[in-house]
Structures are given as structure tokens and as C-alpha cells.
Design an enzyme around this catalytic site. Structure first.
Site, PDB file in Angstrom:
ATOM      1  CG  ASP A   1      -4.738 -10.254   3.548  1.00 48.83           C
ATOM      2  OD1 ASP A   1      -4.419 -10.795   2.474  1.00 48.83           O
ATOM      3  OD2 ASP A   1      -4.544  -9.040   3.775  1.00 48.83           O
TER       4      ASP A   1
ATOM      5  CG  ASP B   1      -2.698  -8.442   0.881  1.00 51.82           C
ATOM      6  OD1 ASP B   1      -1.969  -8.733   1.847  1.00 51.82           O
ATOM      7  OD2 ASP B   1      -3.752  -7.777   0.991  1.00 51.82           O
TER       8      ASP B   1
ATOM      9  CG  HIS C   1      -1.934  -1.084   1.241  1.00 52.50           C
ATOM     10  ND1 HIS C   1      -2.851  -1.269   0.230  1.00 52.50           N
ATOM     11  CD2 HIS C   1      -2.158  -2.085   2.134  1.00 52.50           C
ATOM     12  CE1 HIS C   1      -3.607  -2.328   0.515  1.00 52.50           C
ATOM     13  NE2 HIS C   1      -3.211  -2.849   1.659  1.00 52.50           N
TER      14      HIS C   1
ATOM     15  CG  HIS D   1      -6.540  -5.479   1.950  1.00 52.31           C
ATOM     16  ND1 HIS D   1      -5.934  -6.330   2.839  1.00 52.31           N
ATOM     17  CD2 HIS D   1      -7.715  -5.114   2.513  1.00 52.31           C
ATOM     18  CE1 HIS D   1      -6.707  -6.471   3.918  1.00 52.31           C
ATOM     19  NE2 HIS D   1      -7.791  -5.755   3.741  1.00 52.31           N
TER      20      HIS D   1
HETATM   21  C1  OKP Z   1      -2.989  -4.253   4.736  1.00 52.90           C
HETATM   22  B1  OKP Z   1      -2.604  -5.420   3.841  1.00 52.90           B
HETATM   23  C2  OKP Z   1     -10.291  -3.278   9.131  1.00 52.90           C
HETATM   24  C3  OKP Z   1      -9.585  -2.048   8.628  1.00 52.90           C
HETATM   25  C4  OKP Z   1      -8.351  -2.403   7.950  1.00 52.90           C
HETATM   26  C5  OKP Z   1      -6.553  -1.449   6.623  1.00 52.90           C
HETATM   27  C6  OKP Z   1      -6.264  -2.741   5.973  1.00 52.90           C
HETATM   28  C7  OKP Z   1      -4.841  -2.806   5.542  1.00 52.90           C
HETATM   29  C8  OKP Z   1      -4.456  -4.136   4.980  1.00 52.90           C
HETATM   30  N1  OKP Z   1     -11.698  -3.017   9.387  1.00 52.90           N
HETATM   31  N2  OKP Z   1      -7.845  -1.315   7.203  1.00 52.90           N
HETATM   32  O1  OKP Z   1      -3.001  -5.331   2.505  1.00 52.90           O
HETATM   33  O2  OKP Z   1      -2.928  -6.715   4.341  1.00 52.90           O
HETATM   34 ZN    ZN Z   2      -4.089  -7.309   2.811  1.00 50.52          ZN
END
Ligand code: OKP
Ligand code: ZN
Length: 343
Positions: A285, A196, A160, A198
Site C-alpha cells: 500500500d 506496509d 495490526h 501503516h
Molecule cells: C491495514 B493494513 C481509510 C481508513 C483505513 C484502516 C487502515 C487499515 C490498514 N480512510 N483505516 O496496514 O494495510
Molecule cells: Zn497497510
């Protein structure tokens, strides 16, 4: 497979992130890397070594110098101006405001970030720096031809983080640093595959206008999930980078049966691009038990994921990203690597 790991990751140990209107304990915590370390050691995947210090140059090849200097010095400024507690930003740039870098601490924090889930602590720079060194070492090893695969056990994660911004628990984009180093050491075309949960918005931003690095991300549909404002299928890159960015948003509830088809399409695109090396942003994740995510991959599916990536036959560097079901994270990550090497 050579594995790079630095204990300095422990220096990033944030207290709390803003989630659901509350400050909650950080999901991104040192135990994550510790359990991955134990599992890859137990699985006998390869020698684990501390990265050599390659300096700031590989970092400065993808990140803005002003941003790197900010990350290095912000804790000291905060400590002097405010006190010995974690830094969280609290205001950002709205549409029609100016992207102008203020001189104040809070102004610069907002300028260089985009969420309130990513605390900066006394050890953030050193931890992120050590992770970047692991990624750079893995890339250097592949570039040397001495190994066909490596794993950078990085923490905090990186995908990110963009040219001059942090967020999503990420400060330095380990995967982008590795991809750039591979380019600098002779690979004409490099692909980054982000599995990932996200969207890897930082990686996308860094290579947005470049045709020499293909960025491909499989992730939860940003219409429903973080980072909300990027990761849509119509984001394809610009200028020389047009067509060198592929986003594959997938619905909440995606399981292996539908994931594998998308992964296959992603790998086809990487083959068509003619990548000479592959960097995998490896988040676990996507696991069904992840506390902040909503895909349904099971632990044995991660073996299949690794094997499918191995089918590409490319020199491959895995870089650790997310995965917050700590008890299962070690075995899920080790399964990807085990599946990749074909055991
Ligand atoms: C980082 B990576 C949960 C909020 C989470 C940020 C997520 C960051 C993920 N309700 N907000 O890509 O694993
Ligand atoms: Zn993630």
C-alpha cells in the site's frame, strides 16, 4: 521460493467498513489475494502449496487464550443474539475507564478491538486461521533449513492484531506467529521488518518487552495516518525489549528516492541486532495508486525494494499485509519477491 496459500481466505468477505462518516465497501477483499496468487504463479516464483494444519498452538504462542476463544466463538454468539449480518464494534475504552473485560457481546467487542473498519463475518475465524497456518508453515520451512525463503500469501492481513485485540482489517498476527515459531525452532534472534504503509502496531505490542525479536517498521507518520496513536520514533520498547523496537515514520508523499535510504538504515539495524532470520510484513500500500494511502512508490520500485531486502542475506519469510490498489497489487507483490530472489 516456496509459497503458501489457502483458499479459505475467501471466507473473510466483509460487506462494509466505517470510513469518512460512511459505511463503504471493504477495501480488504478476496480479490486481493486472488490477484497476488495469479501474479506469483505467472512469475514462476516457486511451487504454491496449501499449508499443513499445525493447529492452534503457534497462534496461542503469541495471542491470549481468552482472545483466541473469543474470535472462535463470537460469530455464533452474534448470530444467536443479533442476526446474520457483519459484526462491527461501536464503543471503546477511553482514558480513565477500566480495562476490564465485560461479559456482554458489545462490551467484549469493544474490549478486543480498536476501530470500526474491521468487520467480523461468519468466516472470519476460518480465514484468519488459514492465513496463520500459511505463515506458520513458511516459518517452519525456514527453520528446517530446507529453503532460504518463503512467501505466506495471507489474507486477512495481520500486523495490526495484538496479543488480545483486532483492528486494521487484522485478527491474527501472521508475522508475529511466524517470528515466534522461528524462535521456538531454534533461531536465537529474529527480526520483523514491516514495510506496509501503516505502522505495525500489533507486532510492536506483541514483542514490546522482548529483546529476542527486533521489530522495525517503516510507515506513514502516525501524526497524519492510521493508526494515529502508535508508530512514533520515540517508541523503542521496554524492559528487556528496550532498543529492540525501531519506528521510522516517513512523510506523506514519500517516494522511492527517500524510501530507500530509510530502508537501508532499517537493514543496518537488523544486521547489527544479529538476526538469524527475517520476517517481512509485506504491504504494497506504499504504491502511488493505493486508494487509502499517500506514498509514491512505482511498480518498478518494488523490484528494488525486494533486491535491497535480499542484500541482507538472511533466511526470509515474506508475509502479505496490505495493498488496496487491487489491479496493481499482484505485480507489485510479485516484483518484491522477484527482486529478492535476484531475477
Ligand atoms: C491495514 B493494513 C481509510 C481508513 C483505513 C484502516 C487502515 C487499515 C490498514 N480512510 N483505516 O496496514 O494495510
Ligand atoms: Zn497497510
Amino acid at each position: 521460493m516456496r509459497i503458501f496459500y489457502s483458499e479459505d481466505h475467501r471466507l473473510q468477505h466483509g460487506r462494509a467498513e466505517l470510513n469518512d462518516g460512511k459505511l463503504v465497501p471493504c477495501f480488504e477483499k478476496p480479490e486481493r489475494a486472488e490477484i497476488v496468487y495469479r501474479q506469483v504463479a505467472a512469475a514462476g516464483l516457486g511451487p504454491i502449496q496449501t499449508p499443513q494444519d499445525l493447529g492452534e498452538e503457534p497462534i496461542r504462542r503469541v495471542h491470549d487464550g481468552v482472545y483466541v476463544d473469543f474470535l472462535k466463538t463470537v460469530w455464533g454468539r452474534w448470530l444467536e443474539e443479533r442476526g446474520d449480518y457483519d459484526i462491527l464494534p461501536l464503543n471503546w475504552i477511553a482514558p480513565n475507564m477500566r480495562r476490564r473485560r465485560p461479559s456482554s457481546l458489545d462490551g467484549q467487542l469493544g474490549y478486543h478491538s480498536y476501530d470500526a473498519g474491521t468487520p467480523i463475518t461468519a468466516g472470519t475465524w476460518r480465514a484468519a486461521y488459514a492465513g496463520a497456518q500459511s505463515a506458520a508453515n513458511g516459518a517452519a520451512l525456514l527453520a528446517s533449513g530446507a529453503e532460504r525463503s518463503a512467501f505466506a500469501l495471507c489474507r486477512p492481513p495481520g500486523h495490526h492484531a495484538g496479543t488480545d485485540f483486532y483492528g486494521g482489517y487484522c485478527f491474527l498476527n501472521n508475522a508475529a506467529i511466524a517470528a515466534q515459531l522461528l524462535r521456538d525452532r531454534g533461531a536465537a534472534r529474529v527480526a520483523v521488518l514491516d514495510v506496509d504503509y501503516h505502522h505495525g502496531n500489533g507486532t510492536q505490542e506483541i514483542f514490546w518487552k522482548r529483546g529476542d525479536v527486533l521489530t522495525v517498521s517503516l510507515h506513514a507518520d502516525p501524526d497524519d495516518e492510521y493508526p494515529y496513536f502508535s508508530g512514533y520514533a520515540d517508541e523503542v520498547g521496554e524492559g528487556p525489549g528496550e532498543g529492540a523496537n525501531l519506528n521510522m515514520p516517513l512523510p506523506i508523499g514519500t517516494d522511492w528516492a527517500s524510501y530507500t535510504g530509510a530502508l537501508s538504515a532499517a537493514l543496518d539495524r537488523i544486521a547489527a541486532f544479529g538476526a538469524e532470520a527475517l520476517v517481512v510484513s509485506l504491504g504494497a500500500d506504499t504504491f502511488v495508486g493505493d486508494p487509502i494511502s499517500r506514498f509514491k512508490l512505482q511498480t518498478p520500485d518494488f523490484l528494488r525494494l525486494g533486491a535491497q531486502i535480499g542484500g541482507a542475506g538472511l533466511p526470509t519469510l515474506f508475509v502479505l499485509e496490505g495493498g488496496y490498489a487491487v489491479d496493481a497489487l499482484g505485480v507489485n507483490v510479485a516484483n518484491v519477491l522477484t527482486g529478492f530472489v535476484g531475477r
